[in-house]
Scaffold this active site. Structure first.
Site, PDB file in Angstrom:
ATOM      1  N   CYS A   1       0.852  -1.399  -0.064  1.00  0.00           N
ATOM      2  CA  CYS A   1      -0.161   0.237   0.450  1.00  0.00           C
ATOM      3  C   CYS A   1       0.828   1.395  -0.237  1.00  0.00           C
ATOM      4  O   CYS A   1       2.309   0.879  -0.267  1.00  0.00           O
ATOM      5  CB  CYS A   1      -0.973  -0.029   1.330  1.00  0.00           C
ATOM      6  SG  CYS A   1      -1.990  -1.821   1.677  1.00  0.00           S
TER       7      CYS A   1
ATOM      8  N   GLY B   1      -0.344   1.082  -5.073  1.00  0.00           N
ATOM      9  CA  GLY B   1      -1.427  -0.186  -5.189  1.00  0.00           C
ATOM     10  C   GLY B   1      -2.329   0.337  -5.925  1.00  0.00           C
ATOM     11  O   GLY B   1      -2.794   1.533  -5.754  1.00  0.00           O
TER      12      GLY B   1
ATOM     13  N   ASN C   1       0.152   0.165   5.807  1.00  0.00           N
ATOM     14  CA  ASN C   1       1.288  -0.416   4.409  1.00  0.00           C
ATOM     15  C   ASN C   1       1.607  -0.794   5.308  1.00  0.00           C
ATOM     16  O   ASN C   1       2.496  -0.729   6.141  1.00  0.00           O
ATOM     17  CB  ASN C   1       1.840   0.466   4.226  1.00  0.00           C
ATOM     18  CG  ASN C   1       3.005   0.747   3.218  1.00  0.00           C
ATOM     19  OD1 ASN C   1       3.029  -0.597   2.314  1.00  0.00           O
ATOM     20  ND2 ASN C   1       4.499   1.161   2.672  1.00  0.00           N
ATOM     21  N   GLY C   2       2.053  -2.701   5.185  1.00  0.00           N
ATOM     22  CA  GLY C   2       2.202  -3.184   5.179  1.00  0.00           C
ATOM     23  C   GLY C   2       1.498  -4.743   5.772  1.00  0.00           C
ATOM     24  O   GLY C   2       0.932  -5.008   5.788  1.00  0.00           O
TER      25      GLY C   2
ATOM     26  N   TYR D   1      13.075  -2.189  -6.923  1.00  0.00           N
ATOM     27  CA  TYR D   1      12.065  -1.953  -7.630  1.00  0.00           C
ATOM     28  C   TYR D   1      10.416  -1.287  -6.755  1.00  0.00           C
ATOM     29  O   TYR D   1      10.005  -0.568  -7.525  1.00  0.00           O
ATOM     30  CB  TYR D   1      10.890  -3.636  -7.399  1.00  0.00           C
ATOM     31  CG  TYR D   1      10.051  -3.337  -8.457  1.00  0.00           C
ATOM     32  CD1 TYR D   1       9.871  -3.662  -9.354  1.00  0.00           C
ATOM     33  CD2 TYR D   1       8.745  -4.236  -7.500  1.00  0.00           C
ATOM     34  CE1 TYR D   1       8.470  -3.091 -10.401  1.00  0.00           C
ATOM     35  CE2 TYR D   1       7.385  -4.001  -8.362  1.00  0.00           C
ATOM     36  CZ  TYR D   1       7.642  -4.092  -9.846  1.00  0.00           C
ATOM     37  OH  TYR D   1       6.474  -4.154 -10.273  1.00  0.00           O
TER      38      TYR D   1
END
Length: 485
Positions: A18, A45, A119-120, A259
């Site tokens: 996210c 995301g 996020n995670g 990336y």
């Protein structure tokens, strides 16, 4: 941590969970700033997007499935009036891609409403979920974010801040949070710093974002990275920082540098494009081959390809054209559709590559399916030789911290030798960047990063029984398959 295998598409890359964004302003309406910030974080995301704002009295949330530009319009942004807000873009690794799992989540602590975006990926989700269910808590989603929210909701602490700190003490894994209260914005990053989180400033307003590129789009200034284990409380009195847990060692996901992060973002005060450029240079040192042209797999292979070309002095060229309007496909992946699908996304420039010895640069190989198809296309277009070079080490181990690759069987390098992979891809040679070369290119201590997907050394133990069982079952199957091969 489920994977929807029926809908896995033929262009599979590693996907991070996210992007989060938050803003505290004393005067401005913030919804449009959040909208633009989320667009800058769209790469993190693409399945759903949401915004929550507070006007000091009420919190209003709007979210839906789709890209940020698909979810929001001038009409549905207009009612989101408030000077404090948070936003979220989601890629599902824990929990299916359904509306109820989209964020921010809207919840209640005592008589105080709050919204949370995350996020995670937690490593003890199931353990905490079962514990909460035994207390009578009912869950409406399948996300680990709701588990965090439920810990806050059910807390017996007197204040929200204490309830939040109590919840933080119970969760394990990777997380960067933004939390919205009626008159306050909270941001937090896990003690290992798996996922990035930065602080910015715009005309005295505080900005929180997953990456610096989201600050750039709204002309905000980068202040600093939020430290691992740090919580920020932002309200009318300003910004207050607190360290929540001791930090034994930082372990940022190294794939953020390889990336995930946008090339124009900064981490450790270093430009991501430049780091990837150095990865390509190091790859040229470790895996030089005499050739006529260096070409990238666009877009993620471009910085490393430019670096490889610069170091090797082999000309750089655009040998593949990417159709940037192709998203995820949910057509059943028959052989015929696979053939069409790869060509739909990537098309070779025949006059450029015909008769040439090519060095093809990509950031990683997951299953190898797409790489194999691309190689076939290059040969069909007249390439004389194809030498594959990868600007990261071989992926060998599953990730439990927020990347949607959770089984060894999904990594071709975990059950094939380098020569086996070379033969499978049908390339003239194959070389990965070494871990040592990757660390050298990054220019930071190896101890600052998580390399678990490369070496199996997990900074946070996989301490929930379900994940342990899955892990050991994978290990047993992996050993069996290795023997069979």
């Amino acid at each position: 941590m489920e994977i929807d295998r029926e809908n896995l598409n033929i262009f599979k890359k590693l996907n991070e969970k996210c992007g989060v964004f938050g803003i505290y302003s004393s005067t401005k309406s913030v919804a449009e700033f959040i909208f633009y910030g989320l667009q800058a974080l769209q790469h993190r995301g693409q399945e759903s997007a949401g915004i929550a704002v507070s006007d000091g009295e009420n919190i209003l949330v709007f979210k839906d499935l789709g890209l940020v530009s698909q979810v929001f319009s001038e009409q549905n942004l207009a009612p989101l009036q408030g000077s404090i807000g948070i936003g979220h873009t989601r890629y599902s690794t824990t929990g299916r891609n359904i509306w109820s799992n989209s964020q921010p989540l809207y919840r209640m602590f005592k008589d105080e409403v709050f919204a949370i975006a995350h996020n995670g990926n937690l490593t003890n989700t199931e353990e905490l979920r079962k514990e909460q269910m035994r207390k009578g808590v009912r869950f409406e989603t399948t996300t680990d974010t709701e588990v965090i929210a439920s810990l806050i909701e059910s807390s017996e602490c007197e204040s929200f801040e204490d309830a939040f700190l109590e919840a933080i003490g119970k969760i394990k894994g990777s997380y960067s949070f933004v939390i919205l209260l009626k008159n306050k914005l909270i941001a937090a990053r896990d003690p290992h710093g798996f996922r990035p989180l930065v602080l910015g400033d715009k005309d005295g307003d505080y900005i929180i974002a997953s990456e610096t590129c989201a600050l750039d789009i709204i002309d905000a200034n980068f202040v600093r990275e939020i430290d691992p284990g740090e919580i920020l409380f932002i309200d009318k009195d300003g910004l207050r920082s607190q360290m929540m847990l001791p930090v034994e060692r930082t372990s940022m996901c190294v794939f953020e540098l390889i990336y995930f992060a946008r090339p124009d973002s900064y981490l450790f005060n270093k430009n991501i494009f430049e780091i990837r450029h150095r990865m390509g240079q190091q790859l040229a040192i470790e895996g030089f081959v005499d050739a006529d042209m260096v070409i990238p797999i666009p877009d993620s292979g471009i910085p490393a390809a430019i670096g490889y070309s610069a170091k090797s002095r082999i000309p750089y060229g655009e040998g593949l054209i990417k159709n940037r309007y192709i998203g995820r496909t949910f057509i059943q992946p028959t052989q015929e559709i696979r053939e069409i699908g790869v060509k739909l996304k990537l098309n070779p420039l025949k006059d450029v590559i015909k008769g040439k010895r090519l060095v093809v640069i990509d950031d990683s190989i997951v299953r190898g399916n797409t790489s194999k198809k691309v190689v076939q296309m290059l040969y069909s277009a007249g390439a004389k030789e194809v030498h594959m070079r990868i600007s990261s080490p071989p992926l060998l181990f599953p990730c439990y911290y927020g990347i949607d690759m959770a089984t060894k069987k999904e990594f071709i390098a975990s059950y094939r030798t380098l020569e086996d992979i070379r033969k499978y891809l049908n390339v003239d040679s194959l070389k990965y960047l070494s871990i040592e070369g990757l660390v050298k290119a990054i220019g930071e201590s190896k101890d600052k990063f998580c390399f678990a997907c490369f070496n199996g050394e997990y900074p946070v133990p996989i301490n929930n029984k379900v994940e342990y069982n899955k892990y050991f079952m994978e290990e047993a199957q992996y050993q069996k398959e290795s023997i069979d091969i």
